[in-house]
Design an enzyme around this catalytic site. Structure first.
Site, PDB file in Angstrom:
ATOM      1  N   ARG A 108       3.498  79.810 -66.542  1.00  9.83           N
ATOM      2  CA  ARG A 108       2.539  78.688 -66.298  1.00  9.83           C
ATOM      3  C   ARG A 108       1.481  79.316 -65.298  1.00  9.83           C
ATOM      4  NH1 ARG A 108       2.737  73.117 -65.598  1.00  9.83           N
ATOM      5  NH2 ARG A 108       3.267  73.521 -63.479  1.00  9.83           N
ATOM      6  N   SER A 176      11.419  84.296 -61.770  1.00  9.08           N
ATOM      7  CA  SER A 176      12.611  83.648 -61.882  1.00  9.08           C
ATOM      8  C   SER A 176      13.802  84.691 -62.483  1.00  9.08           C
ATOM      9  CB  SER A 176      12.508  82.370 -62.488  1.00  9.08           C
ATOM     10  OG  SER A 176      11.515  81.831 -61.948  1.00  9.08           O
ATOM     11  N   ASP A 229      12.364  80.513 -58.778  1.00 13.47           N
ATOM     12  CA  ASP A 229      11.952  79.246 -58.941  1.00 13.47           C
ATOM     13  C   ASP A 229      12.829  78.202 -58.187  1.00 13.47           C
ATOM     14  OD1 ASP A 229      14.450  79.989 -60.570  1.00 13.47           O
ATOM     15  OD2 ASP A 229      13.709  79.255 -62.345  1.00 13.47           O
TER      16      ASP A 229
HETATM   17  C1  GLC Z   1      18.349  83.186 -64.145  1.00 10.41           C
HETATM   18  C2  GLC Z   1      17.613  84.076 -63.181  1.00 10.41           C
HETATM   19  C3  GLC Z   1      17.424  83.144 -61.813  1.00 10.41           C
HETATM   20  C4  GLC Z   1      16.612  81.907 -61.889  1.00 10.41           C
HETATM   21  C5  GLC Z   1      17.310  81.170 -63.182  1.00 10.41           C
HETATM   22  C6  GLC Z   1      16.790  79.812 -63.565  1.00 10.41           C
HETATM   23  O1  GLC Z   1      19.541  82.624 -63.733  1.00 10.41           O
HETATM   24  O2  GLC Z   1      18.408  85.094 -62.845  1.00 10.41           O
HETATM   25  O3  GLC Z   1      16.888  84.013 -60.751  1.00 10.41           O
HETATM   26  O4  GLC Z   1      16.539  81.214 -60.863  1.00 10.41           O
HETATM   27  O5  GLC Z   1      17.696  81.627 -64.368  1.00 10.41           O
HETATM   28  O6  GLC Z   1      15.479  80.015 -63.996  1.00 10.41           O
END
Ligand code: GLC
Length: 495
Positions: A108, A176, A229
């Site tokens: 996004r 993320s 995130d």
């Molecule tokens: C995976 C990623 C992590 C993220 C999570 C949720 O575990 O390694 O960084 O926060 O997904 O998206």
């Protein structure tokens, strides 16, 4: 005449006997198939069990691993990454900022106009799907695709969203995946998760990859915050509620971040922040403990995954994997107990053919004859004419898998509360956990079970001080807020 009649009667009797024998054999076959199915179900249920004692062992192990991960890099499976966010939003952030959220199959881009102390926030967003080949291709291809979408979005800026003359646009980048940050606006990728696998990116600085791609697109924009995130969600959550002290993502992947006292981070060698606090990205998806109820299905899912041995907690809890666990159990039932007849439906052998949203739809089927289950089995697996008994079995499997995931997620949250000293408090201290992610948002059997388990573990009194709040898409706003609080124009007029 008589002879002929006797003959006919004999033939009829013989035929009736044969038919009866067939029926009996068929019934016996069916009943032995069914008892095999029940045995498989029972075994699975036992292996997935999460009695309260086990949940406490998981919570305790989580708290112990948190200490170990804070003590030294590599001290634990939990990376406990320092986010460089030592100041959460104050509510006074002002101006136009962009955010880019990459962390799953969708990404996004957001444009956020922050109104200062009135907290008047205007936003526009655009969403795009990452083509699957870019998730496992080259880094330039992925980043060029993202930067092109961002440039397209920037070009549609309208009158409501004003950048003061002469200013460079600024961006909060929610990325993320596990990143070792070197400052708030830089960090190197440790590894990929959630089905991404671009080897050449490992160890590279994520912000400079994006900056180079933006330059290739002729886009003049500066990344002023790089956040996970969970960290974005925590920042966004704090903006609307000052008691938010942790954030959890339950979506394609799973993870948590929380506010830690800076002096309780032995591996932190930087200056002690003025606030005395630091947000930690736990990367709890990589948590592993002998107390986790793992089954053979989980072990083979892991062994055949893109990242074997990694993200074990994530693989039994998150949206990317729950449907896949269900598929594996159904495949065994089809092969060993002919659950769907004599032929194993070919789609059932295809990894990830059964996605978690389908599992969720079947699990939530409230029609007396389980019509949704019937139609999903037909639509996804091509199985027709399932009996009600079979459909009930499918729902029971969904229940077992979701319950295990939800209860373990609750135990992990209790682990954080324990680390923060908020698991026993009876004072009037309020603890808010900001929660985001499609699994939590759309799978109500999961979210309700999670909240029920928190109360079961903490007891009514403590549980009444802990609130789980939905922070839908909080990480995008959170990244924009952090970009604002770290803007290059801070201190200048109009900032
Ligand atoms: C995976 C990623 C992590 C993220 C999570 C949720 O575990 O390694 O960084 O926060 O997904 O998206």
């Amino acid at each position: 005449m008589r002879k002929a009649a006797v003959g006919t009667a004999l033939v009829c009797a013989a035929t009736a006997c044969a038919v009866a024998a067939l029926i009996v054999r068929h019934r016996m076959k069916n009943s032995s198939r069914w008892s095999r199915a029940m045995a498989i179900l029972k075994e699975f249920e036992e292996k997935c069990a999460t009695p309260i004692g086990k949940l406490w062992m998981v919570a305790d192990a989580m708290a112990v691993e948190m200490h170990a991960g804070l003590a030294s890099d590599g001290g634990s499976k939990l990376k406990m990454l320092i986010s460089y966010v030592d100041n959460l939003p104050t509510g006074y952030e002002k101006g136009l900022f962009y955010a880019l959220d990459l962390g799953g199959t969708n990404f996004r881009v957001l444009r956020v106009q922050l109104g200062g102390k009135e907290k008047d926030v205007k936003q526009q967003a655009m969403e795009a799907i990452i083509p699957p080949h870019l998730m496992i291709g080259g880094s330039n291809e992925l980043f060029d695709f993202i930067a092109a979408k961002l440039a397209e979005f920037v070009s549609s800026e309208s009158g409501d969203f004003q950048l003061p003359a002469g200013r460079q646009r600024e961006l909060g980048f929610t990325f993320s995946f596990p990143v070792r940050q070197t400052s708030l606006a830089s960090g190197t990728l440790i590894k990929w998760t959630k089905g991404f696998s671009i080897d050449e990116m490992i160890g590279e600085d994520v912000v400079s990859e994006l900056t180079k791609a933006m330059e290739r697109q002729g886009l003049d924009m500066r990344v002023t915050a790089l956040v996970n995130d969970t960290v974005g969600t925590l920042a966004g959550g704090r903006y609307s509620d000052k008691d938010v002290v942790s954030a959890v993502i339950l979506g394609t992947g799973t993870n948590a971040a929380y506010v830690e006292k800076a002096h309780a981070i032995p591996k932190w060698h930087g200056l002690l922040p003025k606030s005395g606090e630091m947000v930690i990205n736990m990367e709890w998806g990589n948590f592993r403990s002998s107390h986790l109820p793992l089954t053979d299905y989980d072990l083979s899912l892991d062994a055949e995954s893109l990242n074997p041995g990694e993200q074990i907690f994530e693989k039994i809890i998150s949206g990317m994997y729950l449907g896949e666990i269900l598929r594996r159990v159904l495949l065994r039932l089809a092969e060993e107990a002919s659950l769907f007849g004599d032929v194993v439906p070919p789609t059932l052998s295809v990894p990830f053919s059964l996605r978690t949203p389908v599992m969720s739809a079947m699990h939530h089927d409230s029609s007396p004859d389980l019509r949704v289950v019937e139609s999903k089995l037909k639509e996804i697996l091509g199985v027709v004419n399932t009996s009600l008994k079979t459909r009930k079995l499918v729902v029971e499997l969904c229940h077992i898998i979701a319950r295990r995931g939800a209860r373990l997620s609750a135990a992990a949250i209790v682990g954080i509360l324990k680390k923060q000293g908020r698991d026993t408090s009876t004072e009037k201290q309020r603890t808010v956990v900001a929660m985001d992610g499609g699994l939590y948002e759309h799978y109500s059997e999961f979210s309700e079970r999670l909240e029920g388990t928190l109360t079961e573990m903490l007891g009514e009194t403590v549980a009444s001080t802990v609130t789980v709040t939905r922070a839908t898409d909080g990480s995008g706003i959170g990244a924009a807020l952090l970009a604002a609080s770290h803007s290059q124009y801070l201190g200048t007029e109009e900032s």
